[in-house]
Design a protein around this motif. Structure first.
Motif, PDB file in Angstrom:
ATOM      1  N   GLY A 118       0.811  -1.215   0.000  1.00 16.16           N
ATOM      2  CA  GLY A 118       0.000   0.000   0.000  1.00 16.16           C
ATOM      3  C   GLY A 118       0.836   1.252   0.000  1.00 16.16           C
ATOM      4  N   ASN A 119       2.182   1.104   0.035  1.00 17.08           N
ATOM      5  CA  ASN A 119       3.112   2.229   0.046  1.00 17.08           C
ATOM      6  C   ASN A 119       4.276   1.927  -0.887  1.00 17.08           C
ATOM      7  OD1 ASN A 119       2.210   3.915   2.661  1.00 17.08           O
ATOM      8  ND2 ASN A 119       2.115   1.737   3.133  1.00 17.08           N
ATOM      9  N   ALA A 120       4.806   2.964  -1.507  1.00 16.63           N
ATOM     10  CA  ALA A 120       6.001   2.832  -2.336  1.00 16.63           C
ATOM     11  C   ALA A 120       6.829   4.101  -2.160  1.00 16.63           C
ATOM     12  CB  ALA A 120       5.639   2.633  -3.814  1.00 16.63           C
ATOM     13  N   TYR A 121       8.162   3.931  -2.140  1.00 23.76           N
ATOM     14  CA  TYR A 121       9.072   5.051  -1.927  1.00 23.76           C
ATOM     15  C   TYR A 121      10.111   5.074  -3.048  1.00 23.76           C
ATOM     16  CZ  TYR A 121       7.159   4.828   2.815  1.00 23.76           C
ATOM     17  OH  TYR A 121       6.311   4.788   3.899  1.00 23.76           O
ATOM     18  N   VAL A 122      10.351   6.271  -3.584  1.00 23.22           N
ATOM     19  CA  VAL A 122      11.363   6.468  -4.612  1.00 23.22           C
ATOM     20  C   VAL A 122      12.339   7.519  -4.111  1.00 23.22           C
ATOM     21  CG1 VAL A 122      11.828   7.015  -7.030  1.00 23.22           C
ATOM     22  CG2 VAL A 122       9.652   5.953  -6.391  1.00 23.22           C
ATOM     23  N   GLU A 123      13.625   7.192  -4.152  1.00 27.48           N
ATOM     24  CA  GLU A 123      14.671   8.128  -3.725  1.00 27.48           C
ATOM     25  C   GLU A 123      15.294   8.793  -4.937  1.00 27.48           C
ATOM     26  OE1 GLU A 123      19.117   8.192  -1.636  1.00 27.48           O
ATOM     27  OE2 GLU A 123      18.114   6.297  -2.125  1.00 27.48           O
ATOM     28  N   ALA A 124      15.487  10.094  -4.866  1.00 28.29           N
ATOM     29  CA  ALA A 124      16.168  10.854  -5.916  1.00 28.29           C
ATOM     30  C   ALA A 124      17.577  11.202  -5.452  1.00 28.29           C
ATOM     31  CB  ALA A 124      15.398  12.128  -6.251  1.00 28.29           C
ATOM     32  N   VAL A 125      18.571  10.794  -6.240  1.00 25.91           N
ATOM     33  CA  VAL A 125      19.967  11.139  -5.966  1.00 25.91           C
ATOM     34  C   VAL A 125      20.311  12.337  -6.837  1.00 25.91           C
ATOM     35  CG1 VAL A 125      22.347  10.357  -6.023  1.00 25.91           C
ATOM     36  CG2 VAL A 125      20.515   8.742  -5.443  1.00 25.91           C
ATOM     37  N   CYS A 126      20.637  13.454  -6.196  1.00 24.61           N
ATOM     38  CA  CYS A 126      20.842  14.706  -6.916  1.00 24.61           C
ATOM     39  C   CYS A 126      22.316  15.094  -6.952  1.00 24.61           C
ATOM     40  CB  CYS A 126      20.034  15.839  -6.268  1.00 24.61           C
ATOM     41  SG  CYS A 126      18.247  15.580  -6.314  1.00 24.61           S
ATOM     42  N   VAL A 127      22.697  15.735  -8.026  1.00 26.49           N
ATOM     43  CA  VAL A 127      24.022  16.331  -8.191  1.00 26.49           C
ATOM     44  C   VAL A 127      23.813  17.784  -8.602  1.00 26.49           C
ATOM     45  CG1 VAL A 127      26.206  16.285  -9.435  1.00 26.49           C
ATOM     46  CG2 VAL A 127      25.059  14.136  -8.847  1.00 26.49           C
ATOM     47  N   ASP A 128      24.295  18.710  -7.776  1.00 27.80           N
ATOM     48  CA  ASP A 128      24.100  20.147  -8.025  1.00 27.80           C
ATOM     49  C   ASP A 128      22.631  20.492  -8.158  1.00 27.80           C
ATOM     50  OD1 ASP A 128      26.849  20.527  -8.001  1.00 27.80           O
ATOM     51  OD2 ASP A 128      27.032  20.188 -10.162  1.00 27.80           O
ATOM     52  N   GLY A 129      21.795  19.839  -7.343  1.00 24.32           N
ATOM     53  CA  GLY A 129      20.375  20.147  -7.328  1.00 24.32           C
ATOM     54  C   GLY A 129      19.557  19.484  -8.407  1.00 24.32           C
ATOM     55  N   ALA A 130      20.180  18.744  -9.307  1.00 22.04           N
ATOM     56  CA  ALA A 130      19.469  18.083 -10.397  1.00 22.04           C
ATOM     57  C   ALA A 130      19.430  16.583 -10.146  1.00 22.04           C
ATOM     58  CB  ALA A 130      20.132  18.372 -11.735  1.00 22.04           C
ATOM     59  N   PRO A 131      18.279  15.936 -10.267  1.00 16.32           N
ATOM     60  CA  PRO A 131      18.203  14.488 -10.036  1.00 16.32           C
ATOM     61  C   PRO A 131      18.935  13.717 -11.135  1.00 16.32           C
ATOM     62  CG  PRO A 131      16.107  15.321 -10.859  1.00 16.32           C
ATOM     63  CD  PRO A 131      16.969  16.519 -10.612  1.00 16.32           C
ATOM     64  N   ARG A 132      19.831  12.827 -10.726  1.00 14.37           N
ATOM     65  CA  ARG A 132      20.590  12.026 -11.686  1.00 14.37           C
ATOM     66  C   ARG A 132      20.227  10.544 -11.608  1.00 14.37           C
ATOM     67  NH1 ARG A 132      25.072  14.993 -13.413  1.00 14.37           N
ATOM     68  NH2 ARG A 132      24.367  17.167 -13.465  1.00 14.37           N
ATOM     69  N   GLU A 133      19.730  10.075 -10.457  1.00 16.62           N
ATOM     70  CA  GLU A 133      19.367   8.671 -10.300  1.00 16.62           C
ATOM     71  C   GLU A 133      18.089   8.563  -9.482  1.00 16.62           C
ATOM     72  OE1 GLU A 133      22.451   6.317  -8.635  1.00 16.62           O
ATOM     73  OE2 GLU A 133      23.910   6.753 -10.222  1.00 16.62           O
ATOM     74  N   LEU A 134      17.326   7.500  -9.749  1.00 18.39           N
ATOM     75  CA  LEU A 134      16.130   7.176  -8.987  1.00 18.39           C
ATOM     76  C   LEU A 134      16.250   5.735  -8.503  1.00 18.39           C
ATOM     77  CD1 LEU A 134      13.317   8.663 -11.294  1.00 18.39           C
ATOM     78  CD2 LEU A 134      14.461   9.765  -9.362  1.00 18.39           C
ATOM     79  N   HIS A 135      15.859   5.509  -7.236  1.00 14.81           N
ATOM     80  CA  HIS A 135      15.933   4.176  -6.655  1.00 14.81           C
ATOM     81  C   HIS A 135      14.641   3.882  -5.899  1.00 14.81           C
ATOM     82  CE1 HIS A 135      20.320   3.716  -7.362  1.00 14.81           C
ATOM     83  NE2 HIS A 135      20.334   5.027  -7.182  1.00 14.81           N
ATOM     84  N   ALA A 136      14.108   2.661  -6.066  1.00 20.78           N
ATOM     85  CA  ALA A 136      12.944   2.219  -5.303  1.00 20.78           C
ATOM     86  C   ALA A 136      13.413   1.643  -3.971  1.00 20.78           C
ATOM     87  CB  ALA A 136      12.157   1.179  -6.091  1.00 20.78           C
ATOM     88  N   LEU A 137      12.794   2.093  -2.875  1.00 20.06           N
ATOM     89  CA  LEU A 137      13.173   1.662  -1.531  1.00 20.06           C
ATOM     90  C   LEU A 137      12.092   0.754  -0.950  1.00 20.06           C
ATOM     91  CD1 LEU A 137      14.465   5.061  -0.094  1.00 20.06           C
ATOM     92  CD2 LEU A 137      15.756   3.295  -1.315  1.00 20.06           C
ATOM     93  N   ARG A 138      12.533  -0.227  -0.159  1.00 19.69           N
ATOM     94  CA  ARG A 138      11.587  -1.169   0.420  1.00 19.69           C
ATOM     95  C   ARG A 138      10.710  -0.496   1.471  1.00 19.69           C
ATOM     96  NH1 ARG A 138      14.466  -6.736   2.088  1.00 19.69           N
ATOM     97  NH2 ARG A 138      12.955  -6.437   3.762  1.00 19.69           N
ATOM     98  N   PRO A 139       9.383  -0.685   1.396  1.00 16.63           N
ATOM     99  CA  PRO A 139       8.486  -0.012   2.347  1.00 16.63           C
ATOM    100  C   PRO A 139       8.659  -0.471   3.783  1.00 16.63           C
ATOM    101  CG  PRO A 139       7.295  -0.804   0.409  1.00 16.63           C
ATOM    102  CD  PRO A 139       8.656  -1.405   0.356  1.00 16.63           C
TER     103      PRO A 139
END
Length: 396
Positions: A118-139
């Motif tokens: 019922g929940n999902a989390y996505v992490e944004a890895v930023c470089v100089d304020g711009a997102p460069r990578e996205l990762h799905a995290l375990r709820p």
């Protein structure tokens, strides 16, 4: 003075409310008082749902796979305001979110977590304020940290006795996107379809265990051994233990089904049969499977389940699956992604599913084109706009 301050008894001059108070929710502080800035743990056992449902139940496994894989394969279109962009950095990021996986794999994990927990989390890895990578995290490893205004002020991800806290910035791109399914009784976490179908899931698993036990016990109901010998009609301890061991070793299990039983010493075998009413668990198992499919929004014909004649044929069931389950899920997820990434890619960013590239909806699209083409009262530009294209006169 904020409502939170008034609840704590801190006075202020009448009319001294600032602009922030006028914009804030009037009930947010009541929500905040429930937690007081403490972590709000997920109120359910995600591991149990994943283990008993996705890992051990074929119907749940197939439902989650069908919805997640189908939704992850829907192509997205990016819009800058009202203008569709043929190339957009947000689409490039979603197509190649990180060095270890492609866009379909990331979205499949996100949809899978959403359906199971019922929940999902996505992490944004930023470089100089711009997102460069996205990762799905375990709820199951994430917990929400409620703030004073009732909204999350951060998230904490814990694994192996260590924890990483993500703070929610006052403005700009948040490091975490939290997707939830609607929960009427929880302010921070979503409700899994598996929880709504928990009773049907238990019935289905119990019926499967029952069938397995029947196979292990010669695939038929057990019976009773009646001893009519001496000593008051009772076997001695040694005789009882030897008889039990011989029955388990030589007559129990599917490999020994139908093997003749040789009795001696006054023993008589009385089989115990089951009435048709007692055998109704087979129909109960089929009904539980249909109820599980209903909770996930998957038409039973697509799962090969018998006994459901709601849909005229497989094509109708497939179209209902797309229109009622897949597309609403993709649309709300794309909207959340666009809102989340807007600070980095522009406030006009809009992500929508590209229905023209969905093969399953080709029949509906063809019927729409026929109706629009036959509408003589529409101009060429109006016809283009009716099927989702820009007017030719504007060069769109």
């Amino acid at each position: 003075m904020s409502l939170f301050s008034r609840l704590l008894g801190r006075g202020a001059r009448p009319g001294a409310a600032d602009a922030v108070e006028r914009k804030a929710s009037r009930v947010a502080a009541y929500v905040a008082l429930q937690h007081g800035g403490r972590p709000a743990w997920t109120p359910r056992d995600y591991a149990a749902l994943a283990r008993e449902g996705y890992q051990r139940n074929a119907v749940v496994h197939r439902c989650v796979r069908m919805v997640a894989e189908t939704a992850a394969g829907v192509p997205l279109s990016a819009f800058d305001g009202e203008r569709e962009a043929t190339r957009h950095p947000a689409l490039d990021l979603l197509a190649r979110p990180n060095p270890r996986e492609g866009g379909a794999a990331l979205l499949e994990a996100v949809y899978g977590h959403l359906l199971v927990a019922g929940n999902a989390y996505v992490e944004a890895v930023c470089v100089d304020g711009a997102p460069r990578e996205l990762h799905a995290l375990r709820p199951d490893r994430m917990k929400v940290i409620p703030g004073a205004d009732g909204w999350p002020e951060g998230w904490e991800y814990g694994v192996g006795g260590r924890a990483v806290r993500f703070a929610r910035p006052a403005e700009g791109l948040s490091p975490i996107l939290h997707l939830t399914l609607f929960h009427p009784l929880d302010d921070h976490y979503g409700l899994s379809p598996m929880e709504s179908a928990a009773m049907a899931l238990d019935i289905h698993n119990a019926a499967g265990a029952w069938n397995k036990a029947l196979l292990d016990n010669a695939a038929r109901p057990s019976g009773a051994l009646i001893y009519a010998g001496g000593q008051g009609g009772n076997l001695g301890d040694e005789q009882f233990a030897r008889l039990k061991a011989e029955l388990e070793a030589g007559f129990q299990g599917a490999a020994n089904a139908g093997r003749p039983l040789l009795l001696e010493g006054g023993l008589d075998w009385k089989p115990l049969s089951m009435s048709p009413k007692d055998m109704d668990f087979i129909e109960a198992r089929a009904a539980a499977a249909r109820e599980i499919a209903l909770a996930f929004g998957v038409p039973p014909p697509l799962l090969g389940l018998p006994g459901d004649n709601t849909y005229a044929n497989y094509a109708e069931a497939n179209r209902a699956f797309w229109r009622q389950t897949v597309l609403p899920l993709v649309s709300r997820t794309a909207q959340s992604l666009a809102h989340w990434l807007a600070p980095a890619f522009g406030e006009g960013l809009r992500l929508e599913p590209d229905l023209d590239r969905v093969e399953a909806l080709a029949g509906e699209r063809e019927a729409l084109w026929r109706r629009v083409t036959a509408a003589d009262f529409l101009t060429a530009d109006e016809k283009r706009q009716a099927v989702g294209y820009g007017a030719a006169s504007t060069g769109a």
